[in-house]
Scaffold this motif. Structure first.
Motif, short mmCIF file in Angstrom:
data_model
loop_
_atom_site.label_atom_id
_atom_site.label_comp_id
_atom_site.label_asym_id
_atom_site.label_seq_id
_atom_site.Cartn_x
_atom_site.Cartn_y
_atom_site.Cartn_z
N THR A 72 1.02 -1.09 0.06
CA THR A 72 -0.09 0.20 0.12
C THR A 72 0.74 1.20 0.03
OG1 THR A 72 -0.08 0.07 2.48
CG2 THR A 72 -1.91 -1.16 1.22
N GLY A 73 0.29 2.39 -0.69
CA GLY A 73 1.12 3.64 -0.43
C GLY A 73 2.36 3.55 -1.48
N THR A 74 2.95 4.65 -1.25
CA THR A 74 4.30 4.71 -2.31
C THR A 74 5.29 5.23 -1.27
OG1 THR A 74 3.09 5.64 -4.38
CG2 THR A 74 5.44 6.10 -4.26
N HIS A 75 6.48 4.60 -1.42
CA HIS A 75 7.56 4.94 -0.37
C HIS A 75 8.97 5.23 -1.05
CE1 HIS A 75 4.71 3.20 2.44
NE2 HIS A 75 4.35 2.27 1.41
N ILE A 112 15.08 5.35 -5.00
CA ILE A 112 14.33 3.99 -4.59
C ILE A 112 13.03 4.20 -4.25
CG2 ILE A 112 14.65 1.92 -3.32
CD1 ILE A 112 17.57 2.57 -2.64
N THR A 113 12.23 3.40 -5.27
CA THR A 113 10.64 3.75 -4.96
C THR A 113 9.92 2.17 -4.79
OG1 THR A 113 10.69 5.61 -6.57
CG2 THR A 113 8.63 4.59 -5.88
N ALA A 114 9.23 2.17 -3.56
CA ALA A 114 8.70 1.06 -3.36
C ALA A 114 7.25 1.18 -3.34
CB ALA A 114 9.15 0.36 -1.96
N GLN A 115 6.45 0.41 -4.24
CA GLN A 115 5.04 0.51 -4.29
C GLN A 115 4.47 -0.47 -5.05
OE1 GLN A 115 3.85 4.01 -6.60
NE2 GLN A 115 4.92 3.40 -8.45
N ASP A 116 3.13 -0.94 -4.75
CA ASP A 116 2.42 -1.93 -5.65
C ASP A 116 3.04 -3.28 -5.68
OD1 ASP A 116 0.42 -0.02 -6.31
OD2 ASP A 116 1.48 0.73 -8.08
N GLY A 117 3.78 -3.49 -4.48
CA GLY A 117 4.39 -4.98 -4.47
C GLY A 117 5.72 -5.09 -5.69
N THR A 164 10.05 9.97 1.55
CA THR A 164 8.39 10.46 1.39
C THR A 164 7.64 9.03 1.45
OG1 THR A 164 8.49 10.47 -1.14
CG2 THR A 164 8.83 12.74 0.06
N HIS A 165 6.51 9.23 2.18
CA HIS A 165 5.59 8.18 2.22
C HIS A 165 4.26 8.77 1.79
CE1 HIS A 165 8.40 5.39 4.18
NE2 HIS A 165 8.79 6.36 4.98
N THR A 166 3.58 8.34 0.84
CA THR A 166 2.33 8.66 0.49
C THR A 166 1.16 7.48 0.71
OG1 THR A 166 2.66 8.38 -1.67
CG2 THR A 166 3.12 10.58 -0.99
#
Length: 217
Positions: free
Chosen positions: A86-89, A156-161, A214-216
């Motif tokens: 969940t979200g974008t990190h 580095i972007t962690a989102q949607d698995g 950032t975390h959204t």
């Protein structure tokens, strides 16, 4: 007095140092971190970067045989823990790797970690700068001829698995990795020690010029 906090916003980080008792390295938390400076964590000579140094003979955590001078992400003073389901990190940083141990010239300069192990590492081995993931089973190259001291931009972007890594604005890898209990780390995690043949004062060193997380939802 100027120090690392004049360059980096350290309010949501804690620092682990290569000093203290074996298995229990010294940690510096906010607000003390906001005015802290020392041999292993200091402003560079030009005043525009923070130098993280971890000697091969330094104190290690109980879960590792390698020393570190490394920031660990916090959330309101507590240990950060999030999921990329969940979200974008996102962690963005500008850094340069400036020193490697002589015998085993390996350093980790940025990570996603979970409660038990690393999820993804940005590593330099000799001149090969790359991302390692899935407990070392997967990797992709960022720079196959990295020269020490060269600043680079990392996102580095962690989102949607998934986790995507961009190097100097170019996406170098986008891999399926999903989990929870994740957090960002940045600094110097030297991948050597005297048992590997390096002198105790042989060190890994990374300079960080900018760091933003950032975390959204």
């Amino acid at each position: 007095m100027s120090g690392p906090a004049t360059v980096l916003n350290l309010a949501n980080w804690k620092l682990t140092l290569p000093t203290g008792q074996e298995g229990e390295p010294e940690e510096i938390h906010p607000p003390a971190l906001l005015s802290f400076s020392g041999d292993w964590f200091r402003l560079n000579d030009t005043g525009d970067g923070v130098v993280f140094t971890a000697p091969a003979g330094g104190v290690t955590t109980s879960g590792s045989s390698y020393p570190r001078a490394e920031l660990r992400e916090l959330d309101g003073g507590e240990l950060a823990s999030w999921s990329n389901r969940t979200g974008t990190h996102t962690m963005q940083l500008r850094e340069a790797i400036t020193r490697l141990p002589e015998v085993k010239p390996h350093v980790v300069a940025a990570q996603i970690h979970d409660a038990e192990n690393d999820v993804l590492m940005v590593r330099l081995e000799d001149t090969h700068l790359f991302v390692e993931y899935a407990d070392g089973e997967g990797e992709f190259t960022l720079d196959d001829d990295y020269q020490l001291g060269t600043p680079y931009d990392l996102r580095i972007t962690a989102q949607d698995g998934r986790v995507q890594v961009a190097y100097n604005g170019e996406v170098k890898g986008d891999v399926a990795l999903a989990g929870e209990g994740w957090y960002f780390k940045a600094g110097t995690y030297t991948q050597s020690n005297p048992e590997r043949g390096d002198a105790p004062d042989a060190a890994g060193e990374v300079v960080i010029y900018a760091l933003d997380v950032t975390h959204t939802p």
